[in-house]
Structures are given as C-alpha cells and as structure tokens.
Design a protein around this motif. Structure first.
Motif, PDB file in Angstrom:
ATOM      1  N   VAL A 207     -13.697  -6.062 -58.704  1.00  0.00           N
ATOM      2  CA  VAL A 207     -13.710  -7.444 -58.207  1.00  0.00           C
ATOM      3  C   VAL A 207     -15.051  -8.091 -58.551  1.00  0.00           C
ATOM      4  O   VAL A 207     -16.115  -7.509 -58.354  1.00  0.00           O
ATOM      5  CB  VAL A 207     -13.448  -7.483 -56.691  1.00  0.00           C
ATOM      6  N   SER A 208     -14.983  -9.335 -59.054  1.00  0.00           N
ATOM      7  CA  SER A 208     -16.200 -10.035 -59.454  1.00  0.00           C
ATOM      8  C   SER A 208     -16.007 -11.548 -59.322  1.00  0.00           C
ATOM      9  O   SER A 208     -14.908 -12.024 -59.030  1.00  0.00           O
ATOM     10  CB  SER A 208     -16.561  -9.691 -60.911  1.00  0.00           C
ATOM     11  N   GLU A 209     -17.097 -12.274 -59.512  1.00  0.00           N
ATOM     12  CA  GLU A 209     -17.094 -13.741 -59.550  1.00  0.00           C
ATOM     13  C   GLU A 209     -16.536 -14.358 -58.259  1.00  0.00           C
ATOM     14  O   GLU A 209     -15.805 -15.339 -58.288  1.00  0.00           O
ATOM     15  CB  GLU A 209     -16.300 -14.240 -60.751  1.00  0.00           C
ATOM     16  N   VAL A 210     -16.878 -13.766 -57.136  1.00  0.00           N
ATOM     17  CA  VAL A 210     -16.472 -14.311 -55.842  1.00  0.00           C
ATOM     18  C   VAL A 210     -17.580 -15.220 -55.321  1.00  0.00           C
ATOM     19  O   VAL A 210     -18.757 -14.854 -55.333  1.00  0.00           O
ATOM     20  CB  VAL A 210     -16.185 -13.187 -54.831  1.00  0.00           C
ATOM     21  N   TYR A 211     -17.197 -16.401 -54.862  1.00  0.00           N
ATOM     22  CA  TYR A 211     -18.156 -17.369 -54.328  1.00  0.00           C
ATOM     23  C   TYR A 211     -18.347 -17.160 -52.833  1.00  0.00           C
ATOM     24  O   TYR A 211     -17.406 -16.826 -52.104  1.00  0.00           O
ATOM     25  CB  TYR A 211     -17.673 -18.797 -54.583  1.00  0.00           C
ATOM     26  N   ARG A 226     -30.179 -12.564 -44.159  1.00  0.00           N
ATOM     27  CA  ARG A 226     -30.353 -11.099 -44.319  1.00  0.00           C
ATOM     28  C   ARG A 226     -29.019 -10.399 -44.577  1.00  0.00           C
ATOM     29  O   ARG A 226     -28.657  -9.427 -43.911  1.00  0.00           O
ATOM     30  CB  ARG A 226     -31.049 -10.498 -43.092  1.00  0.00           C
ATOM     31  N   THR A 227     -28.306 -10.880 -45.562  1.00  0.00           N
ATOM     32  CA  THR A 227     -26.995 -10.327 -45.896  1.00  0.00           C
ATOM     33  C   THR A 227     -27.073  -9.482 -47.161  1.00  0.00           C
ATOM     34  O   THR A 227     -27.631  -9.917 -48.170  1.00  0.00           O
ATOM     35  CB  THR A 227     -25.964 -11.447 -46.081  1.00  0.00           C
ATOM     36  N   SER A 228     -26.497  -8.300 -47.101  1.00  0.00           N
ATOM     37  CA  SER A 228     -26.393  -7.431 -48.267  1.00  0.00           C
ATOM     38  C   SER A 228     -25.141  -7.814 -49.058  1.00  0.00           C
ATOM     39  O   SER A 228     -24.048  -7.891 -48.492  1.00  0.00           O
ATOM     40  CB  SER A 228     -26.312  -5.976 -47.817  1.00  0.00           C
ATOM     41  N   MET A 229     -25.310  -8.049 -50.357  1.00  0.00           N
ATOM     42  CA  MET A 229     -24.215  -8.523 -51.198  1.00  0.00           C
ATOM     43  C   MET A 229     -24.066  -7.612 -52.407  1.00  0.00           C
ATOM     44  O   MET A 229     -25.026  -7.392 -53.145  1.00  0.00           O
ATOM     45  CB  MET A 229     -24.497  -9.950 -51.677  1.00  0.00           C
ATOM     46  N   ASP A 230     -22.861  -7.107 -52.629  1.00  0.00           N
ATOM     47  CA  ASP A 230     -22.663  -6.272 -53.809  1.00  0.00           C
ATOM     48  C   ASP A 230     -22.364  -7.157 -55.025  1.00  0.00           C
ATOM     49  O   ASP A 230     -22.394  -8.390 -54.964  1.00  0.00           O
ATOM     50  CB  ASP A 230     -21.605  -5.202 -53.567  1.00  0.00           C
ATOM     51  N   ALA A 231     -22.048  -6.522 -56.139  1.00  0.00           N
ATOM     52  CA  ALA A 231     -21.893  -7.240 -57.404  1.00  0.00           C
ATOM     53  C   ALA A 231     -20.642  -8.112 -57.463  1.00  0.00           C
ATOM     54  O   ALA A 231     -20.440  -8.825 -58.449  1.00  0.00           O
ATOM     55  CB  ALA A 231     -21.893  -6.242 -58.558  1.00  0.00           C
ATOM     56  N   SER A 232     -19.786  -8.067 -56.447  1.00  0.00           N
ATOM     57  CA  SER A 232     -18.619  -8.953 -56.462  1.00  0.00           C
ATOM     58  C   SER A 232     -19.000 -10.420 -56.285  1.00  0.00           C
ATOM     59  O   SER A 232     -18.237 -11.319 -56.627  1.00  0.00           O
ATOM     60  CB  SER A 232     -17.623  -8.543 -55.365  1.00  0.00           C
TER      61      SER A 232
END
Length: 296
Positions: A207-211, A226-232
């Motif tokens: 999954v990628s390119e999620v706004y 302070r949110t951790s965000m993965d590569a999606s």
C-alpha cells in the motif's frame, strides 16, 4: 443499572438492541451494558433520549458487533440507504462510551460508503475499540469525541465528519493505495477538528500514496502530533479534493512526525509544520474545551 448481553441463552439478553430497548424511558442514570464474548450480527441504534450508556466488552478480539449495510443497500422504503444510514453502530445519545469491543461494517471493499460507527453524540468516548471497514469507516457527526488506544482501518475517507475529535495513542491502518485517511468537515467557527496525539499509521503490504486527509468542506482542520507514519503515507501528505480554493481555508498541521512517511520538506505548501510552542497547546482539555473523558 447493569444489563448483560450474552450468547448464552441463560444469561441476560441475546441481542444488544433488545438490551438497549429494555431501558425504561424514565431511567436517567448511567447504564452499563456488559457484552459477553461472541459475534453479534445486528445493526445497533443508541437513541438520542438514552441515558448515559457504557457498552463494555471483555476484549476487542472476542467481542464483535457486525453488520454489512452500505450506501447502496435498499432500506425498508425500497430506496438506497445512503452513507448516513449504513452504519453498524449508530449513536445519537448525549453521553456514550464504548470499551473493549470491535465494531465492523462487513460490506467489503468496492461496495462504496459503508459506515462501521456513526457517532452523532454530544460527548462520546471509545477506549480500546477496533473500528473495521473500508470506505467511510468512522463518521464523527457532532459534539466532542475522544478515541483512546483504538484501531481504525479503511481505505477512502475512513475518518470523516464535523465533530471535534481527539485520537490518542490510536493505530490507523491503510488498506488500499491512493486512499485518504481523513475527510474533515470542520465548521468555520470551530477551533479544532481532528487532533491525533502520539498515534501511528501503517499500511498493508504494497500500500502506498495514501494521503493524511482531504477537505470535505472548506474549513477542514486536522493536526497530527508526534505520529509515526510508515511508507504508505505519500510525501505530499494532503490533497485539496480538486478544490484549489480550499487550500486557503483548510488547516492541515503536523508536529514531529516520524518514520518513512514523514517528509516535512515534501508536504504541500499550504500545510503547516507547527512550532513546539504551538504543538504544546494541543492537549486533551484544550482540544475538548475543558472536558476530560475520565469515565462519566
């Protein structure tokens, strides 16, 4: 007042809706509805005139409320339900709390808008609740709402609405590429819309390119602190929903995002990175206008 709902026919009600309907109209004090483990396949409505309600499951893995209406499902009148009548759990009461349960819309991907929780309450609290769906999983209609240690998944606009809602230590999971997490419709006069504190965002395999969000209405407000965000999560971060004018009125903010999806230098120019001083103002009491949801 304590009511039990159970799959065991010798223990309380077998239906959650029946348990809610059993509350006498004149009853005004708090009601706890204890939900024993099991899968409860029913569509639930907590009416506006209900007293303060606590739906208390034993744990989210074993206690599941599930239904599968979507916007195209035909209602009793023969007409499509539309988004706002598709919910599995529909809350209209002034004071509502849910803990240790899973609420699912099982309509499935590609079926359109299909709400798991439709929350149109004065004050609502969700603790350790899993909200499962695809498009439009959680509707936050009005009032002040607090989500603590919740898991919320979906693909398109899966947290949407006008309420002031604070999400603390929650896990957001993106199920499809090129989707949108939030679609806020914050009123112009509201100081806060959606505030995410110390949350994390993940995506399914590939999954990628999620706004992070797009503005359902002109004055959408969303802040990730302070949110951790993965590569999606896409580098741009935010989308204008094809409405360039909303770039001038929407308020999209971040502070100290981390992980592969955190790209402050790549974010759209009309979003903001908050200063430490500004971010310090995003506290529970401040966002929820003096209300701290500690029980009732």
């Amino acid at each position: 007042m304590l009511i039990t709902v159970s799959k065991n026919s010798n223990e309380g009600y077998s239906s959650l809706q029946e348990a809610l309907d059993s509350i006498p109209p004149e009853h005004i004090s708090e009601v706890t509805i204890r939900i024993r483990p099991g899968v409860y396949e029913e569509k639930i409505t907590v009416r506006q005139e209900a007293p303060p309600i606590l739906l208390l499951g034993e744990d989210p893995d074993s206690t599941l409320i599930s239904w599968s209406d979507n916007a195209h499902t035909l209602g009793p009148d023969g007409e499509p339900l539309g988004t706002f009548r598709s919910g599995t759990l529909n809350v209209f009461a002034e004071n509502f709390t849910a803990e240790n349960v899973t609420i699912r819309n099982a309509s499935g991907p590609g079926t359109g808008q299909a709400v798991a929780a439709f929350v149109d309450a004065g004050q609502a609290v969700f603790r350790r609740v899993r909200l499962l769906g695809d498009q439009d999983t959680l509707y936050t209609g009005k009032g002040r709402q607090y989500y603590d240690n919740c898991y919320i998944e979906g693909d398109v606009d899966y947290i949407f609405g006008a309420a002031t809602a604070l999400f603390e230590r929650c896990h957001l999971h993106n199920k499809r590429s090129r989707g949108y997490i939030t679609a806020a419709s914050t009123p112009e006069a509201a100081k806060f819309g959606y505030v995410f504190l110390d949350c994390r965002i993940t995506g399914g395999a590939g999954v990628s390119e999620v706004y992070l969000g797009r503005p359902w209405r002109d004055y959408a407000h969303v802040a990730f602190i302070r949110t951790s965000m993965d590569a999606s999560v896409t580098g741009e971060g935010w989308h204008n929903w094809g409405q360039p004018g909303r770039e001038e009125t929407s308020r999209y903010e971040e502070f100290a995002s981390s992980g592969p999806g955190a790209h402050p230098e790549a974010r759209v120019s009309w979003s903001r990175q908050l200063t430490p001083e500004e971010a310090a103002g995003y506290r529970v009491l401040t966002v929820l206008d003096g209300w701290h949801p500690e029980g009732y």
